[in-house]
Design an enzyme around this catalytic site. Structure first.
Site, PDB file in Angstrom:
ATOM      1  N   ASN A  47       0.862  -1.187   0.000  1.00  0.00           N
ATOM      2  CA  ASN A  47       0.000   0.000   0.000  1.00  0.00           C
ATOM      3  C   ASN A  47       0.900   1.240   0.000  1.00  0.00           C
ATOM      4  O   ASN A  47       1.441   1.618   1.042  1.00  0.00           O
ATOM      5  CB  ASN A  47      -0.890  -0.043   1.250  1.00  0.00           C
ATOM      6  CG  ASN A  47      -1.800   1.166   1.357  1.00  0.00           C
ATOM      7  OD1 ASN A  47      -1.747   2.078   0.534  1.00  0.00           O
ATOM      8  ND2 ASN A  47      -2.631   1.170   2.387  1.00  0.00           N
TER       9      ASN A  47
ATOM     10  N   ARG B 270      -2.778  -2.006  -3.261  1.00  0.00           N
ATOM     11  CA  ARG B 270      -3.931  -1.143  -3.070  1.00  0.00           C
ATOM     12  C   ARG B 270      -3.818  -0.001  -4.085  1.00  0.00           C
ATOM     13  O   ARG B 270      -2.790   0.658  -4.175  1.00  0.00           O
ATOM     14  CB  ARG B 270      -3.912  -0.562  -1.659  1.00  0.00           C
ATOM     15  CG  ARG B 270      -5.043   0.403  -1.465  1.00  0.00           C
ATOM     16  CD  ARG B 270      -4.815   1.268  -0.262  1.00  0.00           C
ATOM     17  NE  ARG B 270      -5.948   2.147  -0.077  1.00  0.00           N
ATOM     18  CZ  ARG B 270      -5.878   3.311   0.535  1.00  0.00           C
ATOM     19  NH1 ARG B 270      -4.735   3.728   1.013  1.00  0.00           N
ATOM     20  NH2 ARG B 270      -6.944   4.042   0.677  1.00  0.00           N
TER      21      ARG B 270
ATOM     22  N   HIS C 275     -12.764   3.645   0.486  1.00  0.00           N
ATOM     23  CA  HIS C 275     -12.730   2.649   1.577  1.00  0.00           C
ATOM     24  C   HIS C 275     -13.461   1.358   1.172  1.00  0.00           C
ATOM     25  O   HIS C 275     -13.957   0.630   2.036  1.00  0.00           O
ATOM     26  CB  HIS C 275     -13.411   3.184   2.864  1.00  0.00           C
ATOM     27  CG  HIS C 275     -12.757   4.371   3.479  1.00  0.00           C
ATOM     28  ND1 HIS C 275     -13.490   5.417   3.996  1.00  0.00           N
ATOM     29  CD2 HIS C 275     -11.472   4.676   3.697  1.00  0.00           C
ATOM     30  CE1 HIS C 275     -12.674   6.329   4.494  1.00  0.00           C
ATOM     31  NE2 HIS C 275     -11.435   5.904   4.322  1.00  0.00           N
TER      32      HIS C 275
ATOM     33  N   ARG D 250     -11.163  17.038   7.115  1.00  0.00           N
ATOM     34  CA  ARG D 250     -11.929  17.337   5.894  1.00  0.00           C
ATOM     35  C   ARG D 250     -13.330  17.829   6.248  1.00  0.00           C
ATOM     36  O   ARG D 250     -13.960  17.298   7.175  1.00  0.00           O
ATOM     37  CB  ARG D 250     -12.068  16.076   5.037  1.00  0.00           C
ATOM     38  CG  ARG D 250     -10.752  15.613   4.475  1.00  0.00           C
ATOM     39  CD  ARG D 250     -10.907  14.309   3.712  1.00  0.00           C
ATOM     40  NE  ARG D 250      -9.846  13.389   4.081  1.00  0.00           N
ATOM     41  CZ  ARG D 250      -9.842  12.092   3.813  1.00  0.00           C
ATOM     42  NH1 ARG D 250     -10.847  11.533   3.181  1.00  0.00           N
ATOM     43  NH2 ARG D 250      -8.835  11.335   4.203  1.00  0.00           N
TER      44      ARG D 250
ATOM     45  N   GLU E 243      -8.126  -4.491   5.516  1.00  0.00           N
ATOM     46  CA  GLU E 243      -8.043  -4.240   4.073  1.00  0.00           C
ATOM     47  C   GLU E 243      -6.952  -5.091   3.430  1.00  0.00           C
ATOM     48  O   GLU E 243      -7.091  -5.538   2.292  1.00  0.00           O
ATOM     49  CB  GLU E 243      -7.794  -2.747   3.824  1.00  0.00           C
ATOM     50  CG  GLU E 243      -9.016  -1.916   4.211  1.00  0.00           C
ATOM     51  CD  GLU E 243      -8.741  -0.448   4.408  1.00  0.00           C
ATOM     52  OE1 GLU E 243      -8.998   0.308   3.471  1.00  0.00           O
ATOM     53  OE2 GLU E 243      -8.277  -0.052   5.493  1.00  0.00           O
TER      54      GLU E 243
END
Ligand code: AMP
Length: 402
Positions: free
Chosen positions: A7, A91, A180, A241, A384
């Site tokens: 990743n 990923r 996600h 954010r 993940e």
């Protein structure tokens, strides 16, 4: 069969080596500050002592080489040779409309990942660097791309189109994608497994609440809506954010605060959200602590966050015509009993009832609703890397000998 999961971020690289026989992690680690002073590799081999190397790591290629060296090292390694690695899973953040599933990487795939870089300019180029580095060092090992957006490609048009001129969708593929995806997919599948049901019989709402946060509605095995959009900025209020805001605020702020396009983007991505509201921190641990000590803006940030999550849950129950399970995952979702309780408080009309004692769990898989509640609530730590490894094994099953 062993799968190497990679990743890559712009200046970091996370990895795991997974033995697919029992899905155990043989080693994992993190390379940080690639191309910056003070680069490090932290390697954690299972059953052996962790090791940190401080060396100049000028680029991703050097980083990957160091990782492969340490995986085969006589002291810190967990395999004898790189031949034991059957395939590599990467990923990749944005797969646009091109990729609705994980794929074997070839020239065409590389080209399309590059084309998707306009939609994820910080992420896709870094993911490509990781792929290229592995290709150089292990040219005969198959590589697979696993996309954050792929799981959400089942969303219907009514969920993914914006209220913008249709030509913009045709011209720029301007639409909602969601992120996600590997996490939502993993926890939805786990919830179904725990309930001993097929996903195709369940309506599940998955809440990935970390520094970045998103919610997905998974109806009968397929994602039908999710809170993030064209970029990971849409939806919930997050660590730094803003999440969704009135779009008219953007030109207003650009004019009043004299911001250009890059600066407003940074404002909304890095200086807003929980950090912006509290003026304190983007980390919920700090914010919960400050609220306990009477900081009103910290309390306000918590209230806003929980309220938004609750509204999304309500919206997705309506979108799916009901709900069978709600899942909490990621840093906050897995660890904060307080936040889970606050979100679920008032949702009892749906048939959910949180069990205060079971909810005290942290970072562990557990049902946290009261026994026999018609709607289950779960804490499920996300994984993940395991989804990437499983998809990689699956895509390569014809190519590699088991
Ligand atoms: P992630 O992005 O999934 O790594 O999640 C990171 C976020 O999880 C942090 O910014 C914290 O806000 C939150 N978090 C982690 N542990 C806790 C905890 N024990 N209590 C509250 N929030 C936590």
């Amino acid at each position: 069969m062993k799968i190497f999961v990679v990743n890559c971020g712009s200046s970091s690289l996370k990895y795991q080596l997974i033995n697919m026989v029992d899905e155990s992690v043989l080693a994992k680690g993190l390379v940080e500050r690639i191309g910056i002073d003070g680069s490090t590799l932290k390697h954690v081999p299972t059953g052996k002592e962790s090791v940190t190397l401080n060396e100049v790591i000028a680029n991703h290629s050097v980083g990957i080489k160091m990782v492969l060296d340490i995986l085969t090292d006589s002291n810190h390694g967990v395999i004898e040779s790189l031949e034991e690695i059957a395939a590599i899973g990467h990923r990749v953040v944005h797969g646009g409309e091109k990729f609705s599933d994980s794929v074997l990487i070839g020239l065409d795939v590389l080209k399309n990942i590059e084309l998707c870089s306009v939609m994820a300019p910080l992420h896709n180029p870094a993911n490509l660097l990781g792929i290229e580095a592995c290709e150089k060092l292990m040219p005969s090992t198959p590589q697979v791309a696993v996309f954050d957006t792929a799981f959400h490609q089942t969303m219907p048009k009514q969920a993914y189109l914006y209220g913008l001129p249709y030509e913009l969708y045709e011209k720029y593929a301007l639409r909602r994608y969601g992120f996600h995806g590997t996490s939502h997919k993993y926890v939805a599948q786990r919830a179904a497994d725990i309930m001993d049901e097929h996903m195709t019989n369940l309506r599940i709402i998955t809440c990935h609440l970390g520094n970045g946060a998103s919610i997905a509605a998974v109806k009968y095995g397929k994602c039908i809506d999710t809170s993030m959009g064209y970029t990971p900025l849409e939806g919930l209020v997050m660590g730094t954010r803003s999440g969704e805001i009135d779009p008219a605020i953007i030109p207003f702020l650009m004019e009043k605060e004299k911001l250009n396009a890059k600066e407003i983007d940074e404002y909304l991505n890095k200086k807003s959200g929980i950090l912006g509201i509290t003026g304190l921190s983007s980390d919920f641990r700090d914010v919960e602590q400050a609220a306990e000590e009477g900081n009103e803006r910290a309390q306000l940030a918590i209230d806003i966050f929980a309220y938004k999550v609750k509204k999304y849950i309500g919206g997705y129950v309506a979108a799916m015509g009901g709900v069978d399970a709600i899942v909490f995952t990621a840093g906050l979702g897995e660890n904060s009993a307080f936040m889970r309780d606050k979100i679920c408080n008032g949702l009892e009309y749906l048939g959910t009832r949180i069990d205060k004692e079971r909810n005290m769990v942290r970072g562990k898989e557990q049902e946290i609703s009261v026994k026999r509640a018609p709607v289950k609530i779960f804490v499920i730590p996300t994984n993940e890397e395991l989804v990437i490894a499983r998809d990689t094994a699956n895509v390569c099953k014809e190519l590699i000998k088991f």
